[in-house]
Enzyme design. Structure first.
Site, PDB file in Angstrom:
ATOM      1  N   ALA A  67       0.864  -1.181   0.000  1.00  0.00           N
ATOM      2  CA  ALA A  67       0.000   0.000   0.000  1.00  0.00           C
ATOM      3  C   ALA A  67       0.900   1.231   0.000  1.00  0.00           C
ATOM      4  O   ALA A  67       2.068   1.161   0.417  1.00  0.00           O
ATOM      5  CB  ALA A  67      -0.882  -0.015   1.233  1.00  0.00           C
ATOM      6  N   GLU A 135       4.776  -5.075   7.190  1.00  0.00           N
ATOM      7  CA  GLU A 135       4.019  -4.051   7.917  1.00  0.00           C
ATOM      8  C   GLU A 135       4.526  -3.815   9.329  1.00  0.00           C
ATOM      9  O   GLU A 135       4.499  -2.683   9.824  1.00  0.00           O
ATOM     10  CB  GLU A 135       2.516  -4.427   7.973  1.00  0.00           C
ATOM     11  CG  GLU A 135       1.783  -4.283   6.648  1.00  0.00           C
ATOM     12  CD  GLU A 135       1.857  -5.520   5.769  1.00  0.00           C
ATOM     13  OE1 GLU A 135       2.714  -6.405   6.007  1.00  0.00           O
ATOM     14  OE2 GLU A 135       1.052  -5.609   4.836  1.00  0.00           O
TER      15      GLU A 135
HETATM   16  N1  CO8 Z   1       4.534   3.229  -0.777  1.00  0.00           N
HETATM   17  C1  CO8 Z   1       4.906   4.406  -1.324  1.00  0.00           C
HETATM   18  N2  CO8 Z   1       6.043   4.559  -2.035  1.00  0.00           N
HETATM   19  C2  CO8 Z   1       6.839   3.484  -2.183  1.00  0.00           C
HETATM   20  C3  CO8 Z   1       6.516   2.244  -1.628  1.00  0.00           C
HETATM   21  C4  CO8 Z   1       5.287   2.125  -0.899  1.00  0.00           C
HETATM   22  N3  CO8 Z   1       4.871   0.968  -0.386  1.00  0.00           N
HETATM   23  N4  CO8 Z   1       7.506   1.368  -1.908  1.00  0.00           N
HETATM   24  C5  CO8 Z   1       8.415   2.049  -2.630  1.00  0.00           C
HETATM   25  N5  CO8 Z   1       8.016   3.330  -2.792  1.00  0.00           N
HETATM   26  C6  CO8 Z   1       8.721   4.407  -3.496  1.00  0.00           C
HETATM   27  C7  CO8 Z   1       9.901   4.942  -2.686  1.00  0.00           C
HETATM   28  O1  CO8 Z   1       9.472   5.861  -1.746  1.00  0.00           O
HETATM   29  C8  CO8 Z   1      10.754   5.545  -3.784  1.00  0.00           C
HETATM   30  O2  CO8 Z   1      10.183   6.780  -4.140  1.00  0.00           O
HETATM   31  P1  CO8 Z   1      11.149   8.098  -4.308  1.00  0.00           P
HETATM   32  O3  CO8 Z   1      12.008   7.753  -5.483  1.00  0.00           O
HETATM   33  O4  CO8 Z   1      10.180   9.201  -4.569  1.00  0.00           O
HETATM   34  O5  CO8 Z   1      11.934   8.199  -3.034  1.00  0.00           O
HETATM   35  C9  CO8 Z   1      10.515   4.604  -4.980  1.00  0.00           C
HETATM   36  O6  CO8 Z   1       9.312   3.901  -4.688  1.00  0.00           O
HETATM   37  C10 CO8 Z   1      11.629   3.576  -5.157  1.00  0.00           C
HETATM   38  O7  CO8 Z   1      11.779   2.900  -3.917  1.00  0.00           O
HETATM   39  P2  CO8 Z   1      13.207   2.727  -3.181  1.00  0.00           P
HETATM   40  O8  CO8 Z   1      14.103   3.852  -3.534  1.00  0.00           O
HETATM   41  O9  CO8 Z   1      12.932   2.500  -1.728  1.00  0.00           O
HETATM   42  O10 CO8 Z   1      13.731   1.411  -3.884  1.00  0.00           O
HETATM   43  P3  CO8 Z   1      14.749   0.342  -3.266  1.00  0.00           P
HETATM   44  O11 CO8 Z   1      15.105  -0.564  -4.379  1.00  0.00           O
HETATM   45  O12 CO8 Z   1      15.836   1.001  -2.528  1.00  0.00           O
HETATM   46  O13 CO8 Z   1      13.870  -0.491  -2.178  1.00  0.00           O
HETATM   47  C11 CO8 Z   1      11.915  -1.664  -1.388  1.00  0.00           C
HETATM   48  C12 CO8 Z   1      12.783  -1.254  -2.616  1.00  0.00           C
HETATM   49  C13 CO8 Z   1      12.715  -2.617  -0.519  1.00  0.00           C
HETATM   50  C14 CO8 Z   1      10.679  -2.374  -1.941  1.00  0.00           C
HETATM   51  C15 CO8 Z   1      11.551  -0.401  -0.596  1.00  0.00           C
HETATM   52  O14 CO8 Z   1      11.015   0.563  -1.493  1.00  0.00           O
HETATM   53  C16 CO8 Z   1      10.504  -0.658   0.466  1.00  0.00           C
HETATM   54  O15 CO8 Z   1      10.824  -1.174   1.519  1.00  0.00           O
HETATM   55  N6  CO8 Z   1       9.219  -0.297   0.196  1.00  0.00           N
HETATM   56  C17 CO8 Z   1       8.165  -0.406   1.169  1.00  0.00           C
HETATM   57  C18 CO8 Z   1       7.691  -1.835   1.268  1.00  0.00           C
HETATM   58  C19 CO8 Z   1       6.608  -1.948   2.323  1.00  0.00           C
HETATM   59  O16 CO8 Z   1       6.831  -1.676   3.495  1.00  0.00           O
HETATM   60  N7  CO8 Z   1       5.405  -2.379   1.911  1.00  0.00           N
HETATM   61  C20 CO8 Z   1       4.281  -2.550   2.793  1.00  0.00           C
HETATM   62  C21 CO8 Z   1       3.470  -1.312   2.853  1.00  0.00           C
HETATM   63  S1  CO8 Z   1       2.184  -1.412   4.053  1.00  0.00           S
HETATM   64  C22 CO8 Z   1       0.958  -2.313   3.337  1.00  0.00           C
HETATM   65  O17 CO8 Z   1       1.086  -2.776   2.235  1.00  0.00           O
HETATM   66  C23 CO8 Z   1      -0.264  -2.519   4.148  1.00  0.00           C
HETATM   67  C24 CO8 Z   1      -1.460  -3.025   3.312  1.00  0.00           C
HETATM   68  C25 CO8 Z   1      -2.725  -2.840   4.078  1.00  0.00           C
HETATM   69  C26 CO8 Z   1      -3.081  -1.373   4.165  1.00  0.00           C
HETATM   70  C27 CO8 Z   1      -4.342  -1.150   4.855  1.00  0.00           C
HETATM   71  C28 CO8 Z   1      -4.886   0.228   4.562  1.00  0.00           C
HETATM   72  C29 CO8 Z   1      -4.998   1.173   5.678  1.00  0.00           C
END
Ligand code: CO8
Length: 258
Positions: A67, A135
């Site tokens: 998300a 999460e």
């Molecule tokens: N949300 C928003 N932006 C994201 C997300 C995300 N989940 N994942 C990546 N991005 C963005 C980064 O912010 C970055 O943007 P910017 O260039 O503007 O800084 C761009 O994508 C590229 O990401 P990274 O630079 O971080 O890329 P890396 O290769 O270094 O890392 C990862 C890749 C490991 C995937 C890293 O981006 C990461 O850890 N992402 C988050 C993963 C995560 O925690 N996902 C779970 C989210 S919570 C969820 O899904 C709950 C679902 C239920 C919700 C219920 C509703 C209320």
């Protein structure tokens, strides 16, 4: 191609290919993306010409990285509940779509991305794909079905490890625990998924649909009730002409034309 921005909707004959399309944010699920997906699933459900659906992510790096964390950051308790319920309803719509669905997981499938993949019937992973429910690292629980579908797929012990540690797991590990059906080289991912979709499209539409329904409904029941439900689906398949063609083709030693 539709005019949608965040979910691209392509047709290849009887196969629909949906592509999550926010590559700069690793295809993270914002509200608009979920709304587009919800509407496209309604269109697909009503389209008799579509017999199988493949979902994948734009770019080579990510299926869906969860998300949208930036969107969620300022949520109140009420907003969090409302969005969890909406995201769950979209995942359930995907799970209950009356056509088979294949997730072609082309990279990160994290949080909501893993949850979307789990709502599909079949998961094929590229070798570099990574799965996880991170999460807990954000101080929240999974909200789009992860605490419910993951233990049903891999058992509660392994699901708890994934949910409690937030660790990412490799495609090979996902294969070994039954989270994915196959792991293929990234160049082969779409063709492999397409080829499976084509094999499914050649089968009786009715029998495939009833099989999906029997598995989905039956796994919510105890065995005795599930077996009775299966007998009903079996009987129902005899009420549709496709079975006559299937039986006749066997007797005539030819392929059935469904
Ligand atoms: N949300 C928003 N932006 C994201 C997300 C995300 N989940 N994942 C990546 N991005 C963005 C980064 O912010 C970055 O943007 P910017 O260039 O503007 O800084 C761009 O994508 C590229 O990401 P990274 O630079 O971080 O890329 P890396 O290769 O270094 O890392 C990862 C890749 C490991 C995937 C890293 O981006 C990461 O850890 N992402 C988050 C993963 C995560 O925690 N996902 C779970 C989210 S919570 C969820 O899904 C709950 C679902 C239920 C919700 C219920 C509703 C209320």
């Amino acid at each position: 191609m539709s005019e949608n921005n965040y979910v691209l909707f392509d047709r290849e004959g009887q196969i629909a290919i949906l592509t999550f399309n926010r590559p700069k944010a690793l295809n993270a699920l914002n509200r608009e993306l979920l709304q587009e997906l919800d509407q496209i699933l309604d269109q697909i459900a009503q389209n008799d010409e579509i017999r199988c659906v493949i979902v994948t992510g734009a770019g080579e790096k990510s299926f869906v990285a969860g998300a949208d964390i930036k969107e969620m950051q300022a949520y109140s308790v009420m907003e969090a509940r409302a969005l969890a319920l909406f995201g769950q309803s979209v995942c359930t719509k995907l799970e209950r779509l009356p056509k088979p669905t294949i997730a072609a997981v082309n990279g990160f499938a994290l949080g909501g991305g893993c949850e979307l993949a789990m709502a599909c019937d079949i998961r094929i992973a590229a070798a570099h794909a990574k799965f996880g429910q991170p999460e807990v690292k954000l101080g929240i629980t999974a909200g789009y079905g992860g605490t419910q579908r993951l233990p049903r797929l891999v058992g509660s012990g392994i699901a708890k490890e994934i949910l409690f540690t937030g660790d990412m797991i490799s495609a090979e590990r996902a294969l070994s625990i039954g989270l994915v059906n196959h792991v293929v080289e990234k160049e082969e991912l779409l063709n492999f998924s397409r080829s499976m979709a084509e094999r499914i499209c050649k089968q009786s539409k009715c029998a495939v649909g009833l099989s999906k329904q029997a598995v989905n409904e039956g796994t919510q029941m105890d065995l005795d009730r599930g077996l009775k439900y299966e007998a009903e689906m079996f009987a129902l398949s005899f009420s549709v002409d496709e079975h006559a063609e299937g039986f006749q083709a066997f007797i005539e030693k030819r392929s059935p034309k469904f």
